[in-house]
Enzyme design. Structure first.
Site, mmCIF file in Angstrom:
data_model
loop_
_atom_site.group_PDB
_atom_site.id
_atom_site.type_symbol
_atom_site.label_atom_id
_atom_site.label_comp_id
_atom_site.label_asym_id
_atom_site.label_seq_id
_atom_site.Cartn_x
_atom_site.Cartn_y
_atom_site.Cartn_z
ATOM 1 N N ARG A 112 0.838 -1.213 0.000
ATOM 2 C CA ARG A 112 0.000 0.000 0.000
ATOM 3 C C ARG A 112 0.864 1.251 0.000
ATOM 4 N NH1 ARG A 112 1.975 3.076 4.359
ATOM 5 N NH2 ARG A 112 1.501 2.198 6.383
ATOM 6 N N GLU A 211 -6.034 7.151 8.115
ATOM 7 C CA GLU A 211 -4.876 7.912 8.623
ATOM 8 C C GLU A 211 -4.360 8.905 7.568
ATOM 9 O OE1 GLU A 211 -1.949 5.930 11.267
ATOM 10 O OE2 GLU A 211 -0.474 6.582 9.800
ATOM 11 N N ARG A 215 -5.344 5.561 0.985
ATOM 12 C CA ARG A 215 -4.411 4.443 1.070
ATOM 13 C C ARG A 215 -4.723 3.595 -0.141
ATOM 14 N NH1 ARG A 215 -1.972 3.471 6.430
ATOM 15 N NH2 ARG A 215 -1.045 5.508 6.751
ATOM 16 N N CYS A 257 1.608 10.663 9.380
ATOM 17 C CA CYS A 257 2.550 10.061 10.330
ATOM 18 C C CYS A 257 3.946 10.083 9.699
ATOM 19 C CB CYS A 257 2.135 8.622 10.629
ATOM 20 S SG CYS A 257 3.304 7.774 11.706
ATOM 21 N N THR A 259 6.384 8.211 9.884
ATOM 22 C CA THR A 259 6.926 6.912 9.444
ATOM 23 C C THR A 259 6.626 6.664 7.968
ATOM 24 O OG1 THR A 259 4.891 5.746 10.012
ATOM 25 C CG2 THR A 259 6.634 5.763 11.679
ATOM 26 N N ARG A 266 4.132 0.568 2.385
ATOM 27 C CA ARG A 266 4.363 -0.584 3.258
ATOM 28 C C ARG A 266 4.054 -1.828 2.430
ATOM 29 N NH1 ARG A 266 2.907 -4.017 7.701
ATOM 30 N NH2 ARG A 266 0.654 -3.833 7.412
ATOM 31 N N ARG A 295 4.823 -7.153 12.439
ATOM 32 C CA ARG A 295 3.516 -6.796 13.036
ATOM 33 C C ARG A 295 2.717 -8.072 13.248
ATOM 34 N NH1 ARG A 295 1.260 -1.243 9.987
ATOM 35 N NH2 ARG A 295 3.085 0.004 10.511
ATOM 36 N N GLU A 300 -1.179 -2.994 12.524
ATOM 37 C CA GLU A 300 -0.329 -2.312 13.493
ATOM 38 C C GLU A 300 -0.896 -2.463 14.906
ATOM 39 O OE1 GLU A 300 -0.066 1.940 13.072
ATOM 40 O OE2 GLU A 300 2.022 1.922 13.741
HETATM 41 P P1 ADP Z 1 -1.334 -0.206 7.062
HETATM 42 O O1 ADP Z 1 -0.678 -1.326 6.372
HETATM 43 O O2 ADP Z 1 -2.245 0.500 6.139
HETATM 44 O O3 ADP Z 1 -0.328 0.639 7.745
HETATM 45 P P2 ADP Z 1 -2.301 -2.014 9.160
HETATM 46 O O4 ADP Z 1 -0.954 -2.484 9.590
HETATM 47 O O5 ADP Z 1 -3.252 -1.675 10.255
HETATM 48 O O6 ADP Z 1 -2.273 -0.725 8.233
HETATM 49 O O7 ADP Z 1 -2.918 -3.137 8.234
HETATM 50 C C1 ADP Z 1 -4.180 -2.938 7.636
HETATM 51 C C2 ADP Z 1 -4.855 -4.249 7.299
HETATM 52 O O8 ADP Z 1 -4.140 -4.895 6.269
HETATM 53 C C3 ADP Z 1 -4.897 -5.221 8.464
HETATM 54 O O9 ADP Z 1 -6.153 -5.884 8.463
HETATM 55 C C4 ADP Z 1 -3.813 -6.204 8.127
HETATM 56 O O10 ADP Z 1 -4.027 -7.487 8.688
HETATM 57 C C5 ADP Z 1 -3.923 -6.234 6.622
HETATM 58 N N1 ADP Z 1 -2.691 -6.724 5.995
HETATM 59 C C6 ADP Z 1 -1.468 -6.198 6.062
HETATM 60 N N2 ADP Z 1 -0.582 -6.916 5.354
HETATM 61 C C7 ADP Z 1 -1.279 -7.953 4.816
HETATM 62 C C8 ADP Z 1 -0.947 -9.050 3.982
HETATM 63 N N3 ADP Z 1 0.289 -9.246 3.528
HETATM 64 N N4 ADP Z 1 -1.935 -9.900 3.643
HETATM 65 C C9 ADP Z 1 -3.204 -9.723 4.073
HETATM 66 N N5 ADP Z 1 -3.589 -8.708 4.845
HETATM 67 C C10 ADP Z 1 -2.637 -7.826 5.229
HETATM 68 N N1 IOM Z 2 1.490 5.086 11.623
HETATM 69 C C1 IOM Z 2 1.008 5.152 12.939
HETATM 70 N N2 IOM Z 2 -0.303 4.573 13.029
HETATM 71 N N3 IOM Z 2 1.918 4.665 14.002
HETATM 72 C C2 IOM Z 2 3.328 4.635 13.680
HETATM 73 C C3 IOM Z 2 1.504 5.225 15.253
HETATM 74 C C4 IOM Z 2 2.467 5.008 16.403
HETATM 75 O O1 IOM Z 2 2.626 3.844 16.851
HETATM 76 O O2 IOM Z 2 3.011 6.010 16.884
#
Ligand code: ADP
Ligand code: IOM
Length: 342
Positions: A112, A211, A215, A257, A259, A266, A295, A300
């Site tokens: 993403r 966020e 995305r 953010c 990061t 990501r 993660r 996250e």
């Molecule tokens: P972001 O990637 O947008 O920073 P999150 O870490 O919260 O946000 O992940 C968002 C959603 O994407 C979560 O439901 C997570 O389980 C899903 N996700 C992330 N990576 C994968 C993957 N490789 N395969 C399937 N689902 C994924």
């Molecule tokens: N990207 C954001 N959600 N995360 C890094 C928050 C944090 O843990 O400070």
């Protein structure tokens, strides 16, 4: 506001870098969208387990509050104040034959990027009207997408609880009521203006007004990382034909953010590593070497389950998009090799 009281539970880079002197210097400042230091650091104060704990309300925040943001950006991305960001969204440059053709380890791949529209404040400082405007503009643009990118926009407002929970459980949709986003001001006027666009196969998805304003997501089962990246590059290119995103030469794509600055990318796999799960020291040796983040499988701040992890690139700024995916790919190859040795 007063200088915050940080306890030993506060682990964020914000709590590490916000000295009393820097606080006093920045405390009375604001950006032209009236974003203040108090708003920027609230999430990290309220959530001691934040990793970063600070958000920007607009591109200007990174300049006005640079005494706080710069050391955080330097520590997280290894990127210095005078460095320039480089972009490369040419999927042909990625070397990534499927590392798990038999499907023994990699369950799914997802890549993403975050994007925010030029000249509109970021989520923490956006007005309710501007948020609705973003939703309208982006969903209209997506309605012109064709072939494998063609899909439907589903606003969160009005979506049934059942549909919403299924989309979240299946890893397609963002969670509701995230406490980190809540205290960053990102959940204001929820659920209005938020939603998800996706094609029928759910391999191309766009989250609106979480966020970041957008995305853009490409995902599918298995380990064909290159195919996932190709689809994403195509979608980004199409969106950029008619939309201008907030970007500058130093910080790359601007995100709420720090990061996510730079590529805002990501690239992750959900991967089964039951042996390495019992040997976290070995696991982390590899993830550190390849600049990877671990993660849990619900995103996250979630925990791993049954030896399944979400492994993704950590660096996003000062490296190209191709390099972000390559970091993840090379690290995944090394993880699978180690897993097989046990
Ligand atoms: P972001 O990637 O947008 O920073 P999150 O870490 O919260 O946000 O992940 C968002 C959603 O994407 C979560 O439901 C997570 O389980 C899903 N996700 C992330 N990576 C994968 C993957 N490789 N395969 C399937 N689902 C994924
Ligand atoms: N990207 C954001 N959600 N995360 C890094 C928050 C944090 O843990 O400070």
């Amino acid at each position: 506001m007063q200088y915050p009281t940080f306890t030993k539970e506060h682990k964020s880079l914000m709590s590490k870098h916000l000295s009393e002197d820097i606080f006093n210097k920045l405390n009375t400042l604001n950006t032209s969208s009236f974003f203040t230091l108090e708003q920027a650091i609230n999430s990290g104060i309220k959530n001691p387990d934040s990793g970063i704990g600070v958000y920007a309300g607009d591109e200007e925040s990174y300049k006005v509050f640079e005494d706080l943001f710069d050391p955080i950006i330097e520590e997280y991305h290894g990127f210095a104040k005078d460095d320039k960001h480089q972009s490369n969204l040419d999927a042909n440059d990625l070397i990534a034959p499927n590392p798990d053709v038999k499907g023994k380890y990699i369950i799914s791949t997802r890549i993403r990027v975050g994007r925010n529209l030029k000249n509109i404040p970021l989520g923490p400082a956006i007005s309710d009207e501007q948020r609705l405007e973003v939703e309208k503009l982006v969903s209209k643009e997506l309605s012109n997408f064709e072939n494998d990118l063609s899909g439907t926009y589903y606003p969160l407002d009005g979506m049934s609880e059942k549909d919403k929970n299924t989309l979240i459980e299946d890893h397609f949709l963002f969670k509701t009521g995230d406490r980190f986003l809540e205290s960053a001001g990102l959940n204001k006027d929820w659920p209005k203006g938020r939603g998800i666009y996706h094609n029928d196969e759910k391999t191309f998805l766009v989250w609106i007004n979480e966020e970041d304003q957008l995305r853009i997501i490409s995902m599918q089962n298995g380990g064909n990382i290159k195919e996932v990246f190709q689809r994403l590059c195509k979608a980004i290119q199409k969106l950029e034909e008619n939309m201008s995103f907030s970007f500058n030469e130093h910080l790359g794509y601007i995100t709420s953010c720090p990061t996510n600055l730079g590529t805002a990318m990501r690239a992750s796999v959900h991967i089964k590593l039951p042996n390495l799960a019992q040997n976290m020291k070995e696991f982390e040796k590899i993830t550190n070497k390849y600049y990877l983040q671990i993660r849990g499988i619900h995103g996250e701040h979630s925990q791993s389950e049954d030896g399944i992890f979400d492994i993704s690139n950590k660096r996003r700024l000062g490296v190209t998009e191709v390099q972000c995916v390559q970091d993840m790919y090379d690290g995944v190859v090394a993880l699978i090799k180690k897993e097989q040795e046990f």
